[in-house]
Design a protein around this motif. Structure first.
Motif, mmCIF file in Angstrom:
data_model
loop_
_atom_site.group_PDB
_atom_site.id
_atom_site.type_symbol
_atom_site.label_atom_id
_atom_site.label_comp_id
_atom_site.label_asym_id
_atom_site.label_seq_id
_atom_site.Cartn_x
_atom_site.Cartn_y
_atom_site.Cartn_z
ATOM 1 N N ALA A 95 48.884 48.374 34.212
ATOM 2 C CA ALA A 95 49.537 47.445 35.134
ATOM 3 C C ALA A 95 50.457 48.160 36.252
ATOM 4 O O ALA A 95 50.767 49.311 35.990
ATOM 5 C CB ALA A 95 50.779 46.741 34.083
ATOM 6 N N GLY A 98 53.789 44.107 40.981
ATOM 7 C CA GLY A 98 53.151 42.631 40.909
ATOM 8 C C GLY A 98 52.447 42.113 39.657
ATOM 9 O O GLY A 98 52.143 40.902 39.521
ATOM 10 N N ASP A 99 52.433 42.963 38.727
ATOM 11 C CA ASP A 99 51.851 42.499 37.607
ATOM 12 C C ASP A 99 53.041 42.058 36.307
ATOM 13 O O ASP A 99 54.144 42.294 36.706
ATOM 14 C CB ASP A 99 51.010 43.659 36.732
ATOM 15 C CG ASP A 99 49.715 43.749 37.649
ATOM 16 O OD1 ASP A 99 49.066 43.030 38.237
ATOM 17 O OD2 ASP A 99 49.015 44.894 37.499
ATOM 18 N N HIS A 100 52.327 41.432 35.280
ATOM 19 C CA HIS A 100 53.131 40.918 34.427
ATOM 20 C C HIS A 100 52.785 41.330 32.890
ATOM 21 O O HIS A 100 51.644 41.431 32.655
ATOM 22 C CB HIS A 100 53.195 39.419 34.635
ATOM 23 C CG HIS A 100 53.991 38.579 33.490
ATOM 24 N ND1 HIS A 100 53.076 37.982 32.365
ATOM 25 C CD2 HIS A 100 55.307 38.267 33.375
ATOM 26 C CE1 HIS A 100 54.226 37.238 31.907
ATOM 27 N NE2 HIS A 100 55.226 37.381 32.091
ATOM 28 N N LYS A 143 50.733 34.528 32.340
ATOM 29 C CA LYS A 143 50.536 34.039 33.777
ATOM 30 C C LYS A 143 49.187 34.623 34.350
ATOM 31 O O LYS A 143 48.515 35.489 33.548
ATOM 32 C CB LYS A 143 51.613 34.729 34.657
ATOM 33 C CG LYS A 143 53.027 34.225 34.298
ATOM 34 C CD LYS A 143 54.276 34.795 34.982
ATOM 35 C CE LYS A 143 55.527 34.443 34.793
ATOM 36 N NZ LYS A 143 56.672 34.699 35.700
ATOM 37 N N PRO A 144 48.607 34.112 35.426
ATOM 38 C CA PRO A 144 47.470 34.961 35.841
ATOM 39 C C PRO A 144 47.706 36.348 36.197
ATOM 40 O O PRO A 144 46.349 37.106 35.951
ATOM 41 C CB PRO A 144 47.180 33.935 37.391
ATOM 42 C CG PRO A 144 47.964 32.679 37.084
ATOM 43 C CD PRO A 144 49.121 33.199 36.359
ATOM 44 N N ASN A 145 48.797 36.943 36.410
ATOM 45 C CA ASN A 145 48.754 38.300 36.584
ATOM 46 C C ASN A 145 49.405 39.063 35.382
ATOM 47 O O ASN A 145 49.480 40.099 35.407
ATOM 48 C CB ASN A 145 49.696 38.525 37.678
ATOM 49 C CG ASN A 145 51.359 38.059 37.370
ATOM 50 O OD1 ASN A 145 51.411 37.174 36.662
ATOM 51 N ND2 ASN A 145 52.048 38.468 38.090
ATOM 52 N N THR A 146 49.081 38.539 34.194
ATOM 53 C CA THR A 146 49.536 39.197 33.005
ATOM 54 C C THR A 146 48.458 40.205 32.558
ATOM 55 O O THR A 146 47.252 39.985 32.554
ATOM 56 C CB THR A 146 49.744 38.181 31.785
ATOM 57 O OG1 THR A 146 50.699 37.180 32.146
ATOM 58 C CG2 THR A 146 50.271 38.826 30.399
ATOM 59 N N LYS A 147 48.970 41.341 32.116
ATOM 60 C CA LYS A 147 48.052 42.401 31.886
ATOM 61 C C LYS A 147 48.074 42.911 30.437
ATOM 62 O O LYS A 147 47.004 43.814 30.162
ATOM 63 C CB LYS A 147 48.380 43.584 32.812
ATOM 64 C CG LYS A 147 48.220 43.336 34.460
ATOM 65 C CD LYS A 147 46.645 42.938 34.694
ATOM 66 C CE LYS A 147 46.399 42.408 35.929
ATOM 67 N NZ LYS A 147 46.374 43.650 36.901
ATOM 68 N N ASP A 232 38.451 42.101 36.915
ATOM 69 C CA ASP A 232 39.443 41.973 38.062
ATOM 70 C C ASP A 232 40.702 42.072 37.623
ATOM 71 O O ASP A 232 41.512 42.316 38.556
ATOM 72 C CB ASP A 232 38.992 40.414 38.511
ATOM 73 C CG ASP A 232 39.169 39.268 37.336
ATOM 74 O OD1 ASP A 232 38.898 39.826 36.204
ATOM 75 O OD2 ASP A 232 39.659 38.271 37.614
ATOM 76 N N LYS A 233 40.930 42.051 36.142
ATOM 77 C CA LYS A 233 42.301 42.282 35.892
ATOM 78 C C LYS A 233 42.756 43.733 35.754
ATOM 79 O O LYS A 233 43.772 44.053 35.957
ATOM 80 C CB LYS A 233 42.405 41.590 34.271
ATOM 81 C CG LYS A 233 42.626 40.319 34.259
ATOM 82 C CD LYS A 233 42.450 39.761 32.930
ATOM 83 C CE LYS A 233 43.041 38.134 32.757
ATOM 84 N NZ LYS A 233 44.463 37.950 33.113
#
Length: 426
Positions: A95, A98-100, A143-147, A232-233
């Motif tokens: 992460a 900008g990530d979560h 969220k879409p940016n959850t890692k 992509d993640k």
């Protein structure tokens, strides 16, 4: 031949050859020499295995990490300078700004501060959820940016039991790994990977060392999470790293080696939170008796919890081994052989009563430590969780007058006698 946890504690990670030291040798050297510059270049390009600088890797550390890896049933592991460093690297390896991250709110105070304050300043957002949250609330946190998802097998100090399977299912449904801090149970009492965890962390300072001798941490990768399936993640693992001539970790080192290799050759290279070889040696000495010590820690913890619960001056006791504890059933599932030697409780008289009790102890010592061979005691709201306000403490399940008692491996009768005489002073 498969080996038991007991045997791995004693002999795992290192097998001496003919005429070699029986004990893991301490390689107290910063540097390593080679016959040619060409081979050194291969090391720096990750084309050959070996050692070139202890800030990145050291043979002593690798032997001890291999033992912990075997204990947890993982594919690769690395030692860090502390448990805090392990928690940081475990998240920061996948992460960035900008990530979560989704995390349990019931965490060790130092971990909570690392996530909620320091890593927040780095641009990584954390959503903290109580373990009692509903499935809908857990689902809504992603969220879409959850890692990643992060939790503690046994929360320090509230001793809530993390439902590993439930949180792993949620994490995997969103294509992210579950990271579990397994410090308190140790792999002797719980192996989170067997329940769906992808990455396991430890503060080895605690039970693994067991003697308050050396600060350290460890990260173990299960080798099961498919980084390429969610390329992509996780670009750090699935796209070229130009600092190593474009190596793609997930392709070159596979599921079993990508995560730890990246954390070692990239994060450790740049941040340098290496565990000293001397500390790794001391850690290994602790590991050799871990399976024996945990039995006595758990026996003392259970006895202390039962004694305290029956005492008229005790307001509340938190210990998953008690039948009336809200985490008793989860404890039976994940911790069938015992949880740990830590008991959290509240004494009548509020903060004053807590301080009076702690000062009156003779066997137990007031110390900023836990999970030691010697009994110690702490007031979390006044120490490890001091930076939290009352609202944040409540979210973690910590009352202002809560006491954290870490039962050592002394005689059970002596420990209970000390508790009895200290309570008489309240």
């Amino acid at each position: 031949m498969s080996k038991s946890i007991d045997t791995i504690c004693v002999q795992g990670g290192y097998k001496p050859g003919n005429g070699e030291p029986r004990q893991v040798p301490i390689i107290q050297s910063t540097t390593f020499t080679y016959d040619s510059s060409e081979f050194m270049g291969k090391l720096f390009d990750l084309e050959a295995s070996g050692y070139f600088y202890t800030r990145v890797q050291n043979p002593t550390n690798d032997n001890v990490a291999a033992k912990i890896c075997a204990l947890e049933g993982g594919s690769a592991a690395m030692l860090t300078s502390s448990g805090q460093a392990a928690s940081f690297y475990a998240v920061f390896n996948i992460a960035s700004c900008g990530d979560h991250i989704v995390a349990s709110s019931e965490l060790y105070g130092g971990t909570y501060n690392l996530f909620a304050v320091t890593m927040k300043r780095m641009g990584i957002e954390f959503t903290f959820l109580p373990l009692s949250c509903s499935d809908d609330e857990l689902e809504a946190a992603f969220k879409p940016n959850t890692k990643a998802v992060f939790g503690e097998t046994l929360a320090n100090p509230v001793l809530s039991v993390f439902d590993i399977e439930r949180w792993a299912k949620a994490a995997h449904a969103h294509g992210v790994p579950l990271i579990v801090d397994n410090t308190f149970p140790t792999p002797v009492n719980c192996r989170p990977i067997e329940w769906g965890a992808d990455i396991v962390t430890h503060s080895t300072t605690k039970y693994m060392d067991g003697h308050g001798a050396a600060v350290g941490g460890c990260i173990v990768d299960s080798g099961r999470f498919d980084w390429l399936a969610y390329a992509d993640k996780f670009p750090g693992l699935t796209e070229p790293d130009e600092s190593y001539r474009g190596v793609v970790y997930a392709e070159k080192f596979g599921l079993g080696g990508a995560y730890i290799t990246k954390a070692t050759v990239q994060l450790m290279r740049d941040l340098g939170s290496i565990q000293a070889p001397q500390n790794a040696f001391l850690l290994n000495l602790g590991l050799e008796s871990l399976h024996v010590r945990m039995q006595q820690h758990c026996a003392n913890g259970q006895a202390a919890a039962e004694f305290l619960q029956a005492h008229s001056k005790i307001v509340e006791v938190k210990y998953p081994g008690l039948p009336n504890d809200p985490y008793f059933e989860l404890g039976k599932k994940y911790l069938p052989n015992g949880s740990c030697g830590v008991v959290s409780f509240r004494v009548s008289g509020g903060r004053t009563g807590a301080e009076t009790f702690m000062s009156a102890l003779r066997l137990g010592q007031i110390a900023t430590h836990v999970a030691d061979a010697r009994t110690c005691v702490l007031h979390p709201a006044n120490a490890t969780h001091r930076q939290m306000n009352d609202e944040e403490l409540a979210a973690c399940g910590i009352a202002p007058d809560m006491i954290r008692l870490s039962c050592g491996i002394e005689g059970t009768a002596d420990l209970l006698a000390d508790l009895e005489q200290a309570l008489a002073a309240v």
